[in-house]
Design a protein around this motif. Structure first.
Motif, short mmCIF file in Angstrom:
data_model
loop_
_atom_site.label_atom_id
_atom_site.label_comp_id
_atom_site.label_asym_id
_atom_site.label_seq_id
_atom_site.Cartn_x
_atom_site.Cartn_y
_atom_site.Cartn_z
N UNK A 288 65.17 45.02 10.51
CA UNK A 288 64.11 45.73 9.79
C UNK A 288 63.04 44.77 9.31
N UNK A 289 63.45 43.57 8.92
CA UNK A 289 62.49 42.59 8.43
C UNK A 289 61.65 41.95 9.52
N UNK A 290 62.10 42.11 10.78
CA UNK A 290 61.43 41.44 11.89
C UNK A 290 60.36 42.27 12.57
N UNK A 291 60.22 43.54 12.21
CA UNK A 291 59.36 44.43 13.01
C UNK A 291 57.88 44.05 12.95
N UNK A 292 57.41 43.56 11.83
CA UNK A 292 56.01 43.15 11.75
C UNK A 292 55.71 41.97 12.65
N UNK A 293 56.62 41.00 12.67
CA UNK A 293 56.48 39.86 13.56
C UNK A 293 56.57 40.32 15.01
N UNK A 294 57.47 41.26 15.26
CA UNK A 294 57.62 41.80 16.62
C UNK A 294 56.32 42.44 17.11
N UNK A 295 55.66 43.18 16.23
CA UNK A 295 54.40 43.83 16.62
C UNK A 295 53.33 42.80 16.97
N UNK A 296 53.33 41.69 16.25
CA UNK A 296 52.33 40.65 16.51
C UNK A 296 52.60 39.94 17.82
N UNK A 297 53.83 39.47 18.04
CA UNK A 297 54.11 38.67 19.23
C UNK A 297 54.15 39.53 20.50
N UNK A 298 54.36 40.85 20.33
CA UNK A 298 54.36 41.75 21.49
C UNK A 298 52.95 42.22 21.85
N UNK A 299 51.96 41.80 21.07
CA UNK A 299 50.58 42.16 21.36
C UNK A 299 50.20 43.56 20.92
N UNK A 300 51.01 44.19 20.08
CA UNK A 300 50.69 45.53 19.61
C UNK A 300 49.63 45.51 18.51
N UNK A 301 49.60 44.44 17.73
CA UNK A 301 48.64 44.31 16.64
C UNK A 301 47.35 43.68 17.15
N UNK A 302 46.22 44.16 16.65
CA UNK A 302 44.91 43.61 17.02
C UNK A 302 44.11 43.32 15.76
N UNK A 303 44.30 42.13 15.19
CA UNK A 303 43.65 41.83 13.90
C UNK A 303 42.15 41.63 13.96
N UNK A 304 41.58 41.49 15.16
CA UNK A 304 40.12 41.41 15.31
C UNK A 304 39.49 40.33 14.43
N UNK A 315 66.81 39.89 4.93
CA UNK A 315 67.51 38.93 5.77
C UNK A 315 68.99 39.18 5.93
N UNK A 316 69.42 40.41 5.64
CA UNK A 316 70.85 40.71 5.67
C UNK A 316 71.30 41.22 7.04
N UNK A 317 71.60 40.29 7.91
CA UNK A 317 72.05 40.60 9.26
C UNK A 317 73.46 40.06 9.44
N UNK A 318 74.31 40.82 10.13
CA UNK A 318 75.66 40.34 10.40
C UNK A 318 75.61 39.08 11.25
N UNK A 319 76.50 38.14 10.96
CA UNK A 319 76.49 36.85 11.66
C UNK A 319 76.70 37.02 13.16
N UNK A 320 77.58 37.93 13.54
CA UNK A 320 77.85 38.13 14.96
C UNK A 320 76.63 38.61 15.72
#
Length: 329
Positions: A288-304, A315-320
């Motif tokens: 859930x915390x990664x989605x904003x970064x995902x949008x940027x690196x995937x080219x979905x965001x256009x900050x102009x 940051x609460x993700x299971x270690x596995x």
């Protein structure tokens, strides 16, 4: 459609400032850090708000603490019921232990083990954890039914003006640190964080573009945004477990006042974002915390050409799960 589907009132900037006054010595002012790696990718300055470094590993503690402390004596005596995908539950559990309020927390069966364990540890003898056999919406309905049966006080994780005001303090901090941010990426989820931060962001910089982000496996914001009417979607498994579930009409209507739009990303985008942040910033972030970064690196965001702000909500993700992602990406 959520249970109440309404807000008692729509919070404003003054409500966020009041929440900040209460929380500023009770939660961490998390860093807003310039990202060299993401700035190179985007071609503009990119700043990350690290709410994975917050108490309980998530922004959710802000709204949970503020709401629990706002309950009157009668509401506290009746006990508290809430539903959580995991992070809100940790904040409620922490407050329940501090305030000595009997609390029952419902979570879906897909709630990560690390979040379940921390709810029990933080709540101690004051918290009972109930695992519902179903998704978030089923767990929320179970929680509401139990509150109706027992007369306990129900505390929503997002459709609550006090909770939204508490979440908005993350945005207030971010824009106090970097007021020139002109393009903001926020996990959409139930809408509490997105609306809360939007209140602060627009009050400080009226020209800022605010974009919510969610995965295509759980995308009610995406399909409901064009005409602002909530529509039901099929919910599939997602790494962004904290964002999964249906959304209330009240928060869609509220978001239309300040939010520019919604970006949709894929599960692979999320995995790449988690791996990139681990590699470049040595930070552990959840789906859930990664989605904003995902949008940027995937080219979905256009900050102009505008400076970008990204809220890493937790940051609460299971270690596995983390090890598997890092091995693949």
């Amino acid at each position: 459609m959520k249970y109440l589907d309404r807000l008692p009132y729509e919070p404003g900037f003054q409500d966020v400032v009041k929440a900040y006054r209460f929380l500023r010595k009770r939660v961490r002012h998390t860093p807003t850090e310039y990202s060299y790696a993401l700035s190179e990718i985007a071609g503009v300055p990119v700043y990350i708000k690290w709410e994975n470094q917050q108490l309980c590993g998530s922004f959710k503690v802000r709204g949970a603490l503020y709401k629990m402390n706002s309950l009157n004596e009668d509401e506290r005596k009746r006990g508290v019921i809430t539903c959580s995908s995991g992070n809100h539950g940790q904040g409620v559990a922490l407050a329940a232990n501090e305030l000595k309020i009997r609390t029952t927390i419902f979570v879906p069966n897909v709630c990560p083990e690390t979040k379940k364990q921390m709810i029990l540890r933080r709540g101690g003898e004051w918290v009972n954890l109930v695992i519902s056999e179903g998704d978030y919406d089923r767990a929320e309905q179970d929680a509401h039914d139990f509150a109706d049966e027992t007369g306990a006080t129900y505390v929503s994780s997002f459709e609550d003006a006090t909770v939204i005001s508490g979440q908005g303090t993350a945005g207030l901090e971010m824009f106090m640190d970097e007021p020139e941010i002109g393009y903001l990426l926020i996990p959409a989820g139930g809408g509490g964080l997105m609306n809360g931060i939007a209140i602060s962001a627009k009050a400080i910089n009226p020209d800022v573009e605010i974009w919510g982000v969610q995965s295509d496996t759980s995308n009610p914001w995406v399909v409901s945004w064009p005409d602002g009417v909530v529509r039901q979607v099929e919910y599939l498994d997602t790494l962004a477990d904290g964002l999964s579930g249906s959304i209330p009409q009240s928060l869609v209507t509220f978001a239309k006042q300040r939010v520019t739009g919604i970006h949709e990303i894929t599960e692979d985008d999320i995995k790449r974002a988690i791996a990139l942040i681990h590699r470049e910033h040595h930070q552990i972030i959840e789906g859930a915390g990664a989605v904003g970064i995902a949008a940027l690196i995937a080219g979905k965001a256009n900050p102009k050409g505008k400076s970008v702000g990204i809220v890493v909500s937790g940051g609460n993700i299971d270690e596995g799960k983390l090890k598997k992602i890092l091995a693949e990406y």
